[in-house]
Scaffold this motif. Sequence first.
Motif, short mmCIF file in Angstrom:
data_model
loop_
_atom_site.label_atom_id
_atom_site.label_comp_id
_atom_site.label_asym_id
_atom_site.label_seq_id
_atom_site.Cartn_x
_atom_site.Cartn_y
_atom_site.Cartn_z
N ARG A 15 7.87 9.52 44.05
CA ARG A 15 7.06 9.22 42.85
C ARG A 15 6.41 10.50 42.33
NH1 ARG A 15 1.84 7.93 41.87
NH2 ARG A 15 1.27 7.62 44.06
N ARG A 18 8.83 12.96 40.63
CA ARG A 18 9.22 12.53 39.29
C ARG A 18 8.05 12.51 38.30
NH1 ARG A 18 12.55 11.63 42.83
NH2 ARG A 18 14.72 11.00 42.59
N TYR A 20 5.61 10.35 38.28
CA TYR A 20 5.25 8.97 37.91
C TYR A 20 3.88 8.61 38.47
CZ TYR A 20 10.29 8.14 37.05
OH TYR A 20 11.58 8.18 36.61
N SER A 21 3.09 7.96 37.66
CA SER A 21 1.85 7.35 38.14
C SER A 21 2.22 6.02 38.82
CB SER A 21 0.90 7.08 36.98
OG SER A 21 1.46 6.09 36.12
N THR A 24 3.33 3.74 36.08
CA THR A 24 4.68 4.03 35.58
C THR A 24 5.73 3.45 36.52
OG1 THR A 24 3.91 6.05 34.51
CG2 THR A 24 6.28 5.86 34.89
N LEU A 25 5.57 3.69 37.83
CA LEU A 25 6.55 3.16 38.79
C LEU A 25 6.53 1.63 38.78
CD1 LEU A 25 8.72 3.61 40.87
CD2 LEU A 25 6.93 3.89 42.62
N ARG A 28 8.50 0.57 35.68
CA ARG A 28 9.94 0.84 35.82
C ARG A 28 10.60 -0.09 36.83
NH1 ARG A 28 12.37 5.58 34.19
NH2 ARG A 28 13.70 5.53 36.05
N LEU A 58 13.34 4.76 41.06
CA LEU A 58 13.25 6.17 41.44
C LEU A 58 14.60 6.87 41.36
CD1 LEU A 58 10.84 5.64 44.45
CD2 LEU A 58 10.26 6.88 42.32
#
Length: 196
Positions: A15, A18, A20-21, A24-25, A28, A58
Amino acid sequence: MDINERIARRVRDLRSERGYSLDTLAERSGVSRSSISLIERAQTSPTANVLDKLATALDVTLASLFDEKAVAGASPSPLSRYADQPVWTDPDSGYVRRNLSPSQPSPLQFVEVRFPAGERVAYDTGARDNEIWQQIWVIAGTIEITLGATTWRLDTGDCLSMRLDQPIGFHNPASTTARYLVGLVTLPFVPARRSS
């Protein structure tokens, strides 16, 4: 290291790599922010379906979530000793997966699975940036695999190849545990060429 701690560290690292918060994860993957937070703190044992959703979001294989990052300054080993191979049990179905591949980076990964009699596991696998192919070779027993709308019955010695880009279901219709080998290959994303 405990398997849930290994998963926690790997999800956090991926995470972070990438950018990503948690939100965000969560967006997604379709896995709640609170669930991801619990997984990243090793306070819960996620199911196979949840791990697959995180892996898809991911853009890695599910097997990659069990990898251990090399110690700083040490080279990844090309050898995977049986005693060091991570073993994880799905809390829902009881299926047991052993990651066989060494920590040395490779586009090829091997996983051994022991799938209990009568059990089912479903993955909501969707499209990924990288192209991931999987082959399943049944070592002992019987499994039924549903890919999209197509179902195959595999008996001892049978092998099935498939691309991981749509929902997949596994079922053991027999009264004995099935054992199979999974080979995974990740092909890098190649953008389509524009015609001029």
